[in-house]
Design a protein around this motif. Structure first.
Motif, PDB file in Angstrom:
ATOM      1  N   GLU A 170      -4.598   4.018   2.886  1.00  0.00           N
ATOM      2  CA  GLU A 170      -3.379   4.796   3.121  1.00  0.00           C
ATOM      3  C   GLU A 170      -2.388   4.033   3.985  1.00  0.00           C
ATOM      4  OE1 GLU A 170      -5.041   8.464   4.587  1.00  0.00           O
ATOM      5  OE2 GLU A 170      -5.315   9.247   2.555  1.00  0.00           O
ATOM      6  N   GLU A 171      -2.890   3.314   4.976  1.00  0.00           N
ATOM      7  CA  GLU A 171      -2.026   2.500   5.837  1.00  0.00           C
ATOM      8  C   GLU A 171      -1.372   1.379   5.033  1.00  0.00           C
ATOM      9  OE1 GLU A 171      -0.017   0.781   9.015  1.00  0.00           O
ATOM     10  OE2 GLU A 171      -0.958   2.746   8.905  1.00  0.00           O
ATOM     11  N   ARG A 172      -2.147   0.691   4.203  1.00  0.00           N
ATOM     12  CA  ARG A 172      -1.592  -0.415   3.406  1.00  0.00           C
ATOM     13  C   ARG A 172      -0.558   0.095   2.406  1.00  0.00           C
ATOM     14  NH1 ARG A 172      -0.495  -4.308   5.337  1.00  0.00           N
ATOM     15  NH2 ARG A 172      -0.281  -5.377   3.349  1.00  0.00           N
ATOM     16  N   ILE A 173      -0.814   1.227   1.767  1.00  0.00           N
ATOM     17  CA  ILE A 173       0.160   1.795   0.833  1.00  0.00           C
ATOM     18  C   ILE A 173       1.455   2.112   1.572  1.00  0.00           C
ATOM     19  CG2 ILE A 173       0.686   3.804  -0.613  1.00  0.00           C
ATOM     20  CD1 ILE A 173      -2.288   3.737  -1.502  1.00  0.00           C
ATOM     21  N   HIS A 174       1.331   2.678   2.769  1.00  0.00           N
ATOM     22  CA  HIS A 174       2.508   3.005   3.583  1.00  0.00           C
ATOM     23  C   HIS A 174       3.301   1.751   3.927  1.00  0.00           C
ATOM     24  CE1 HIS A 174       5.029   5.033   6.509  1.00  0.00           C
ATOM     25  NE2 HIS A 174       4.708   4.112   7.378  1.00  0.00           N
ATOM     26  N   VAL A 175       2.608   0.701   4.318  1.00  0.00           N
ATOM     27  CA  VAL A 175       3.264  -0.567   4.688  1.00  0.00           C
ATOM     28  C   VAL A 175       3.896  -1.237   3.469  1.00  0.00           C
ATOM     29  CG1 VAL A 175       2.819  -2.919   5.505  1.00  0.00           C
ATOM     30  CG2 VAL A 175       1.831  -0.972   6.724  1.00  0.00           C
ATOM     31  N   LEU A 176       3.212  -1.203   2.348  1.00  0.00           N
ATOM     32  CA  LEU A 176       3.687  -1.905   1.156  1.00  0.00           C
ATOM     33  C   LEU A 176       4.800  -1.161   0.406  1.00  0.00           C
ATOM     34  CD1 LEU A 176       0.260  -3.078  -0.283  1.00  0.00           C
ATOM     35  CD2 LEU A 176       1.995  -4.519   0.789  1.00  0.00           C
ATOM     36  N   THR A 177       4.842   0.136   0.516  1.00  0.00           N
ATOM     37  CA  THR A 177       5.799   0.936  -0.252  1.00  0.00           C
ATOM     38  C   THR A 177       7.252   0.507  -0.038  1.00  0.00           C
ATOM     39  OG1 THR A 177       4.280   2.787  -0.335  1.00  0.00           O
ATOM     40  CG2 THR A 177       6.587   3.272  -0.758  1.00  0.00           C
ATOM     41  N   PRO A 178       7.705   0.244   1.194  1.00  0.00           N
ATOM     42  CA  PRO A 178       9.111  -0.180   1.350  1.00  0.00           C
ATOM     43  C   PRO A 178       9.428  -1.494   0.650  1.00  0.00           C
ATOM     44  CG  PRO A 178       8.196   0.452   3.464  1.00  0.00           C
ATOM     45  CD  PRO A 178       7.073   0.430   2.463  1.00  0.00           C
ATOM     46  N   GLN A 179       8.422  -2.324   0.373  1.00  0.00           N
ATOM     47  CA  GLN A 179       8.642  -3.610  -0.265  1.00  0.00           C
ATOM     48  C   GLN A 179       8.857  -3.480  -1.763  1.00  0.00           C
ATOM     49  OE1 GLN A 179       5.591  -6.458   0.703  1.00  0.00           O
ATOM     50  NE2 GLN A 179       5.370  -5.650   2.760  1.00  0.00           N
ATOM     51  N   MET A 180       8.573  -2.328  -2.324  1.00  0.00           N
ATOM     52  CA  MET A 180       8.661  -2.161  -3.781  1.00  0.00           C
ATOM     53  C   MET A 180      10.073  -1.782  -4.185  1.00  0.00           C
ATOM     54  SD  MET A 180       4.933  -0.468  -4.576  1.00  0.00           S
ATOM     55  CE  MET A 180       5.565   1.150  -4.680  1.00  0.00           C
ATOM     56  N   LYS A 221       1.616  -9.157  -4.028  1.00  0.00           N
ATOM     57  CA  LYS A 221       1.972  -8.349  -5.187  1.00  0.00           C
ATOM     58  C   LYS A 221       1.918  -6.872  -4.787  1.00  0.00           C
ATOM     59  CE  LYS A 221       0.146 -11.877  -8.276  1.00  0.00           C
ATOM     60  NZ  LYS A 221       1.289 -12.270  -9.065  1.00  0.00           N
ATOM     61  N   ALA A 222       2.965  -6.440  -4.054  1.00  0.00           N
ATOM     62  CA  ALA A 222       2.981  -5.122  -3.415  1.00  0.00           C
ATOM     63  C   ALA A 222       2.776  -3.966  -4.388  1.00  0.00           C
ATOM     64  CB  ALA A 222       4.281  -4.935  -2.628  1.00  0.00           C
ATOM     65  N   GLU A 223       3.535  -3.936  -5.463  1.00  0.00           N
ATOM     66  CA  GLU A 223       3.447  -2.808  -6.394  1.00  0.00           C
ATOM     67  C   GLU A 223       2.067  -2.736  -7.052  1.00  0.00           C
ATOM     68  OE1 GLU A 223       5.834  -0.836 -10.177  1.00  0.00           O
ATOM     69  OE2 GLU A 223       6.697  -2.575  -9.150  1.00  0.00           O
ATOM     70  N   ALA A 224       1.581  -3.880  -7.512  1.00  0.00           N
ATOM     71  CA  ALA A 224       0.256  -3.913  -8.138  1.00  0.00           C
ATOM     72  C   ALA A 224      -0.830  -3.560  -7.129  1.00  0.00           C
ATOM     73  CB  ALA A 224      -0.001  -5.290  -8.747  1.00  0.00           C
ATOM     74  N   ALA A 225      -0.680  -4.018  -5.888  1.00  0.00           N
ATOM     75  CA  ALA A 225      -1.664  -3.715  -4.844  1.00  0.00           C
ATOM     76  C   ALA A 225      -1.699  -2.211  -4.569  1.00  0.00           C
ATOM     77  CB  ALA A 225      -1.346  -4.489  -3.567  1.00  0.00           C
ATOM     78  N   CYS A 226      -0.538  -1.580  -4.479  1.00  0.00           N
ATOM     79  CA  CYS A 226      -0.499  -0.130  -4.240  1.00  0.00           C
ATOM     80  C   CYS A 226      -1.210   0.620  -5.352  1.00  0.00           C
ATOM     81  CB  CYS A 226       0.943   0.355  -4.119  1.00  0.00           C
ATOM     82  SG  CYS A 226       1.700  -0.008  -2.530  1.00  0.00           S
ATOM     83  N   LYS A 227      -0.946   0.241  -6.591  1.00  0.00           N
ATOM     84  CA  LYS A 227      -1.613   0.895  -7.723  1.00  0.00           C
ATOM     85  C   LYS A 227      -3.123   0.675  -7.656  1.00  0.00           C
ATOM     86  CE  LYS A 227       2.318   0.733 -10.848  1.00  0.00           C
ATOM     87  NZ  LYS A 227       2.904   0.144 -12.068  1.00  0.00           N
ATOM     88  N   ALA A 228      -3.515  -0.539  -7.289  1.00  0.00           N
ATOM     89  CA  ALA A 228      -4.950  -0.845  -7.194  1.00  0.00           C
ATOM     90  C   ALA A 228      -5.602  -0.052  -6.062  1.00  0.00           C
ATOM     91  CB  ALA A 228      -5.153  -2.344  -7.001  1.00  0.00           C
ATOM     92  N   TYR A 229      -4.915   0.040  -4.922  1.00  0.00           N
ATOM     93  CA  TYR A 229      -5.451   0.848  -3.816  1.00  0.00           C
ATOM     94  C   TYR A 229      -5.595   2.309  -4.245  1.00  0.00           C
ATOM     95  CZ  TYR A 229      -4.908  -2.855  -0.273  1.00  0.00           C
ATOM     96  OH  TYR A 229      -5.027  -3.996   0.484  1.00  0.00           O
ATOM     97  N   GLN A 230      -4.608   2.813  -4.985  1.00  0.00           N
ATOM     98  CA  GLN A 230      -4.687   4.202  -5.448  1.00  0.00           C
ATOM     99  C   GLN A 230      -5.862   4.395  -6.411  1.00  0.00           C
ATOM    100  OE1 GLN A 230      -0.651   4.482  -6.846  1.00  0.00           O
ATOM    101  NE2 GLN A 230       0.084   5.290  -4.891  1.00  0.00           N
ATOM    102  N   ARG A 231      -6.182   3.359  -7.185  1.00  0.00           N
ATOM    103  CA  ARG A 231      -7.349   3.432  -8.084  1.00  0.00           C
ATOM    104  C   ARG A 231      -8.649   3.573  -7.290  1.00  0.00           C
ATOM    105  NH1 ARG A 231      -7.482  -1.451 -12.014  1.00  0.00           N
ATOM    106  NH2 ARG A 231      -9.422  -0.467 -12.642  1.00  0.00           N
TER     107      ARG A 231
END
Length: 93
Positions: A83-93, A58-68
Motif C-alpha cells: 500500500e505504501e509503494r502504490i501510494h508513492v508510485l501513483t503520482p509518477q503515473m 516501471k511505476a504503472e506496471a509495478a502498481c498493477k503487479a502490487y495490486q495482483r
C-alpha cells in the motif's frame, strides 16, 4: 546447482530471483519471476515480479503487479509495504 539438477524446482527459482533483487540485477529477477508466473501464481513470485518492476522504474506496471499480490492474497504480510509503494508510485503515473 539445484536449478540445473531440477529445472522445475520452484523454490530454487524463487530464491535465485530474490538473490538477483538483492544484488541489483533487476532485469534478471524480472525474467525469473515472469517465468515462474507463467507456470503458477504464488505470493512470492507475484511480489518478486512487482519488486523487480518497481526497482526498474516501471511505476504503472509495478502498481498493477502490487495490486495482483493483494488480489491473490488480501491478508499477505506484505500488505502495508504494498500500500505504501502504490501510494508513492501513483503520482509518477
Amino acid at each position: 546447482t539445484v536449478i540445473r539438477l531440477d529445472p522445475s524446482n520452484e523454490p530454487a527459482h524463487q530464491h535465485l530471483g530474490g538473490l538477483y533483487l538483492m544484488t541489483g540485477q533487476y532485469k534478471k529477477a524480472l525474467h525469473i519471476f515472469q517465468s515462474l508466473l507463467l507456470k503458477r501464481q504464488s505470493v512470492t513470485s507475484l511480489m518478486g515480479h512487482a519488486l523487480a518492476l518497481d526497482f526498474l522504474g516501471k511505476a504503472e506496471a509495478a502498481c498493477k503487479a502490487y495490486q495482483r499480490v493483494i488480489s491473490f492474497n488480501p491478508n499477505t504480510r506484505h500488505k502495508n509495504y504494498i500500500e505504501e509503494r502504490i501510494h508513492v508510485l501513483t503520482p509518477q503515473m
